[in-house]
Design a protein around this motif. Sequence first.
Motif, PDB file in Angstrom:
ATOM      1  N   LEU A 176       3.033   1.061   2.255  1.00  0.00           N
ATOM      2  CA  LEU A 176       3.768   1.000   3.483  1.00  0.00           C
ATOM      3  C   LEU A 176       3.134   0.494   4.575  1.00  0.00           C
ATOM      4  N   GLY A 177       2.625  -0.711   4.540  1.00  0.00           N
ATOM      5  CA  GLY A 177       1.688  -1.093   5.709  1.00  0.00           C
ATOM      6  C   GLY A 177       2.228  -1.111   7.160  1.00  0.00           C
ATOM      7  N   LYS A 178       3.859  -1.162   7.208  1.00  0.00           N
ATOM      8  CA  LYS A 178       4.081  -1.020   8.522  1.00  0.00           C
ATOM      9  C   LYS A 178       4.384   0.353   9.207  1.00  0.00           C
ATOM     10  N   LEU A 179       3.787   1.379   8.462  1.00  0.00           N
ATOM     11  CA  LEU A 179       3.519   2.721   8.910  1.00  0.00           C
ATOM     12  C   LEU A 179       2.371   3.025   9.575  1.00  0.00           C
ATOM     13  N   ILE A 180       2.414   3.456  10.777  1.00  0.00           N
ATOM     14  CA  ILE A 180       1.040   3.666  11.418  1.00  0.00           C
ATOM     15  C   ILE A 180       1.288   5.161  12.089  1.00  0.00           C
ATOM     16  N   SER A 208      -7.974   8.589  -0.053  1.00  0.00           N
ATOM     17  CA  SER A 208      -7.704   8.889  -1.554  1.00  0.00           C
ATOM     18  C   SER A 208      -6.182   8.727  -1.911  1.00  0.00           C
ATOM     19  N   TYR A 209      -5.523   8.867  -0.624  1.00  0.00           N
ATOM     20  CA  TYR A 209      -3.892   8.599  -0.918  1.00  0.00           C
ATOM     21  C   TYR A 209      -3.737   7.017  -0.899  1.00  0.00           C
ATOM     22  N   GLY A 210      -4.599   6.240  -0.399  1.00  0.00           N
ATOM     23  CA  GLY A 210      -4.498   4.890  -0.492  1.00  0.00           C
ATOM     24  C   GLY A 210      -4.245   4.386   1.055  1.00  0.00           C
ATOM     25  N   TRP A 211      -4.397   4.924   2.100  1.00  0.00           N
ATOM     26  CA  TRP A 211      -4.312   4.774   3.345  1.00  0.00           C
ATOM     27  C   TRP A 211      -5.803   3.970   4.007  1.00  0.00           C
ATOM     28  N   GLN A 212      -5.282   3.029   4.871  1.00  0.00           N
ATOM     29  CA  GLN A 212      -6.496   2.800   5.703  1.00  0.00           C
ATOM     30  C   GLN A 212      -6.862   3.976   6.873  1.00  0.00           C
ATOM     31  N   VAL A 213      -8.000   4.229   6.974  1.00  0.00           N
ATOM     32  CA  VAL A 213      -8.377   5.365   7.962  1.00  0.00           C
ATOM     33  C   VAL A 213      -9.037   4.954   9.193  1.00  0.00           C
ATOM     34  N   ASP A 234      -3.598  -4.657   7.926  1.00  0.00           N
ATOM     35  CA  ASP A 234      -3.922  -4.061   6.492  1.00  0.00           C
ATOM     36  C   ASP A 234      -2.458  -3.844   5.617  1.00  0.00           C
ATOM     37  N   PRO A 235      -2.495  -3.949   4.765  1.00  0.00           N
ATOM     38  CA  PRO A 235      -1.257  -4.051   3.858  1.00  0.00           C
ATOM     39  C   PRO A 235      -0.944  -2.473   3.447  1.00  0.00           C
ATOM     40  N   THR A 394      13.640  -1.338  -9.463  1.00  0.00           N
ATOM     41  CA  THR A 394      12.872  -0.230  -8.752  1.00  0.00           C
ATOM     42  C   THR A 394      12.316  -0.846  -7.479  1.00  0.00           C
ATOM     43  N   TYR A 395      12.542   0.066  -6.556  1.00  0.00           N
ATOM     44  CA  TYR A 395      11.469  -0.065  -5.297  1.00  0.00           C
ATOM     45  C   TYR A 395      10.325   0.224  -5.498  1.00  0.00           C
ATOM     46  N   THR A 396       9.126  -0.736  -5.389  1.00  0.00           N
ATOM     47  CA  THR A 396       7.851  -0.641  -5.374  1.00  0.00           C
ATOM     48  C   THR A 396       6.913  -1.288  -4.456  1.00  0.00           C
ATOM     49  N   ALA A 397       5.633  -1.446  -4.480  1.00  0.00           N
ATOM     50  CA  ALA A 397       4.904  -2.013  -3.485  1.00  0.00           C
ATOM     51  C   ALA A 397       5.095  -3.565  -3.552  1.00  0.00           C
ATOM     52  N   ASP A 398       5.328  -3.932  -4.809  1.00  0.00           N
ATOM     53  CA  ASP A 398       5.651  -5.260  -5.233  1.00  0.00           C
ATOM     54  C   ASP A 398       7.159  -5.516  -5.504  1.00  0.00           C
ATOM     55  N   SER A 399       7.939  -5.067  -5.234  1.00  0.00           N
ATOM     56  CA  SER A 399       9.427  -5.539  -5.198  1.00  0.00           C
ATOM     57  C   SER A 399      10.086  -4.350  -4.159  1.00  0.00           C
TER      58      SER A 399
END
Length: 667
Positions: A176-180, A208-213, A234-235, A394-399
């Motif tokens: 969810l790249g639009k979450l800051i 480790s969660y896959g976030w940019q820090v 960042d995506p 299904t809702y995913t990062a790619d759909s």
Amino acid sequence: MNKELDAIALSIRSLSIDAIEKANSGHPGLPLGAAELAAVLYGKLLRHNPQNPQWVDRDRFILSAGHGSMLLYSILHLSGYDLSLDDIRSFRQVGSRCPGHPEYGMTPGVEATTGPLGQGIATAVGMAVAESMLAARFNTADYTIVDHYTYALVGEGCLMEGVSSEASSLAGTLKLGKLIVYYDQNKITIDGSTDIAFTEDIAKRYESYGWQVLHGSMYSYSDIETLTEQAKKDPRPSLIMLDSVIGKGAPAVEGTAAAHGAPLGKEKLAQAKEHLGLNPAEQFFVAPEAYAYFADRKKGFEKQEADWNTRFAAWSAAHPALRKEWDGFFEGGGIDRKVLDGVADPVFKVGEQIATRAASKTALNVFAKAFPNLVGGSADLQGPNAVALQDVRTYTADSRDGRYIHFGIREFAMAAITNGIQLHGGFRAFCATFAVFSDYLRPALRLAALMKIPSIYVLTHDSIFVGEDGPTHQPVEVLASLRAIPNVLVLRPADAEETAVAWRMALEQKDRPTCLLLSRQNLPVLQKADPDWKTLMKNSGAYIIRNTEGSPDVTVLATGSEVSMACEAAGLAAPQQVRVVSVPSKELLDTASDTYRKQLAGDASHRSIVAEAGVKQGWEGWVLDPRMDIVSIDRFGESGPAKKVAEHLGFTAEALAARICGKCGDV
């Protein structure tokens, strides 16, 4: 520019400490420590229009650390939202638009009720999900009409609560790249330094969660601006860790736990004002430069929305079918009542054996076909909960155009994310798990009720008839505990037909959440004695499902799977004349007119019996003798086949018939 931002930050500190002092209650530490972030966020970064807090394509900001509410109220006032100085002066008073913690619907610009730590960031995840879903459905090659960010401010307390971990983990998986998220890293909690209980490496955890820090200082406007722009590129979702000082500007308490949750007091307040360059004798000071800055920004804020309105109008003209669909998405609660009234309930045959969870799946998919904005999922229980949506992705990062969400085994975050989707607008959101695990999501359900939003909670495996999974999974106390939460509609349908009506009732709600309690085991579709049963169920929560030729000797009020048991028991209890009342909603029945209640259960001298596979709590007022006339389960269940467990606990038609005839002791 920094001079104006400094004036805004100073005004936030001034308003916050004075409001807290006047109320003799509140949390000055965060507003003092994070004033610069609020100043630059609302002054430069946030895409918003204070003149229209409901602008659809606005950025959202969630104060997850809701105890610091005066930070939010101060900047909302300064930036031009409809929040006056008098409102701020009445902070934490009865009826105030500035309650102790931010409350959705009470204060313009407050996007969600926060305060229970961790739920704010989880709700923000839901809002980011909703933004991406809307963008996928409505943005076109020629026009982008959905393009906004979701921001949140968290503190150590939010990140200690488990729900933040659940939600952040899923946010990383979904990219969810639009979450800051800004982290107010002051390293202080109520009891003292965070080192006493919180020593993990937050940066590595979020990586480790896959976030940019990212890292910076709370007191560097350039850090905040630069890092926010970096986050947008960042995506991945981004955590911006800002080193800060709790209570900054109040020398007597800054950097200590004393700044967290109590007014400064007269002497320390005066000392703080002197340190900040304020007049100790002046209350609720606002720097003229702060008002002037936002007065200058007003046209810019309005232009952002005006430009969007122009683009939206052009998009509407170019894509009339999409515009029509858009309007339906944004009907009250996400449901167009005219469309709902035109959808026929699924048809079931009397005598057909079908679990109410299976009937729920049929009804859900009928309504989901009519409402493409009906979205949701379950906590890794798609099959057992029977909530799979047919013919959808299904809702995913790619759909992002998917409608079914795999929440994983994260009940609390699932419910809070569902609330965030619902709050965002454009959707009707549901989630699902086993009834016994409603305890994991209860805090989010409670906030949904408090916020008056119509999230839907599908709770299956609703009784001892879960069987072999045993007492850990047999929710004997859950019905009573859910009913205890104000403003929650709890529906426990007796059969497939009632289940379809229950779904319709859930979708009709606009200002309260609904819990659907559904059976694992098959139940017969029952013949209904009252031809107007659907209307009575919707309006009064109960109706006569089995009647007698003359006046009944006994009336049995039952819910869910116990209705069919009661109907069978009524036949076994001959020659007793037994009326059976199905009660899908006890709360609606409790608030029905006295006339209707007497019509169902007779007057005070008439004998009524209640049958429900759960604790008796709440039913006592419906019977003459609660000890004898409430057939309940006031203990934990047992492991074993469902039928054997029911027999062991005396929860059978035969036992109920004996109770009706007065031939047995306690069940």
